[in-house]
Design a protein around this motif. Structure first.
Motif, PDB file in Angstrom:
ATOM      1  N   SER A  89       0.998   4.203  -2.842  1.00 13.77           N
ATOM      2  CA  SER A  89       0.753   5.610  -2.523  1.00 13.77           C
ATOM      3  C   SER A  89       1.857   6.521  -3.051  1.00 13.77           C
ATOM      4  O   SER A  89       1.609   7.693  -3.332  1.00 13.77           O
ATOM      5  N   VAL A 124      -8.162   7.183  -1.075  1.00 14.13           N
ATOM      6  CA  VAL A 124      -7.843   7.659  -2.416  1.00 14.13           C
ATOM      7  C   VAL A 124      -8.873   8.693  -2.842  1.00 14.13           C
ATOM      8  O   VAL A 124     -10.073   8.465  -2.712  1.00 14.13           O
ATOM      9  N   TYR A 161      -3.350   9.443  -3.356  1.00  7.88           N
ATOM     10  CA  TYR A 161      -3.361   8.379  -2.352  1.00  7.88           C
ATOM     11  C   TYR A 161      -2.840   8.963  -1.040  1.00  7.88           C
ATOM     12  O   TYR A 161      -1.717   9.459  -0.987  1.00  7.88           O
ATOM     13  N   TRP A 178      -9.397   2.631   0.941  1.00  6.43           N
ATOM     14  CA  TRP A 178      -8.951   1.383   0.345  1.00  6.43           C
ATOM     15  C   TRP A 178      -8.300   0.445   1.353  1.00  6.43           C
ATOM     16  O   TRP A 178      -8.324  -0.765   1.175  1.00  6.43           O
ATOM     17  N   THR A 229      -1.976   8.284   3.012  1.00  6.13           N
ATOM     18  CA  THR A 229      -1.727   7.238   4.000  1.00  6.13           C
ATOM     19  C   THR A 229      -1.590   7.858   5.389  1.00  6.13           C
ATOM     20  O   THR A 229      -1.112   8.988   5.535  1.00  6.13           O
ATOM     21  N   MET A 276      -5.289   3.899   4.242  1.00  9.76           N
ATOM     22  CA  MET A 276      -4.998   4.546   2.961  1.00  9.76           C
ATOM     23  C   MET A 276      -6.334   4.863   2.312  1.00  9.76           C
ATOM     24  O   MET A 276      -7.209   4.009   2.223  1.00  9.76           O
ATOM     25  N   SER A 295       0.828  -1.214   0.000  1.00  8.53           N
ATOM     26  CA  SER A 295       0.000   0.000   0.000  1.00  8.53           C
ATOM     27  C   SER A 295       0.857   1.256   0.000  1.00  8.53           C
ATOM     28  O   SER A 295       0.542   2.227  -0.693  1.00  8.53           O
TER      29      SER A 295
END
Length: 145
Positions: free
Chosen positions: A39, A63, A45, A73, A47, A61, A35
């Motif tokens: 990102s 988006v 993205y 996600w 995080t 995470m 992930s």
């Protein structure tokens, strides 16, 4: 116990990558390392590490799908920290951060329909199931703002 969301940096990414879910949850949760790679190479993205006091204990995470839609996600709490209410507080913090963007009108999350906990957990936050994704693998649920 203080729970917070923090940016992931060179100082904490290894600890976030070391977090893991229970063996029976592995089929439902993507690897944090993958992930983080995603990102870094895709726009929009976001995080966050879930911290308990000063220790990373989970990962998010989300988006930016469009100006008006954000999709969560990834969401996990380390196997040694589950069932302590950390995920509930962390999801509240994540939703608050996402909602702070005035253009966002929809927050979406997806989960495996076979996941015995997900539907009720997310419904408790106001997520309403909208149907299966295009591949027919994941249930989609949304909060309309």
């Amino acid at each position: 116990m203080e729970i917070s969301l923090r940016e992931i940096s060179k100082d904490n990414y290894e600890a976030v990558c070391d977090l893991d879910v229970k063996k029976e949850q592995e089929e439902w949760v993507a690897c944090n390392m993958w992930s983080l790679v995603e990102s870094k190479f895709n726009d929009g993205y976001i995080t966050r590490a879930i911290y308990v006091d000063d220790e990373p204990m989970g990962f998010f995470m989300w988006v930016k799908e469009s100006l008006h839609k954000v999709s969560i996600w990834r969401f996990m709490v380390d196997k040694n920290q589950q069932q302590k209410g950390i995920g509930r507080i962390a999801l509240t913090l994540a939703l608050d951060e996402i909602k702070a963007c005035p253009s966002v009108k929809e927050i979406e999350i997806c989960y495996k329909p076979e996941n015995p906990v997900a539907k009720d957990f997310y419904a408790g936050f106001g997520f309403v199931e909208t149907g299966m994704d295009d591949e027919g693998d994941d249930m989609l649920a949304s909060i309309m703002l």
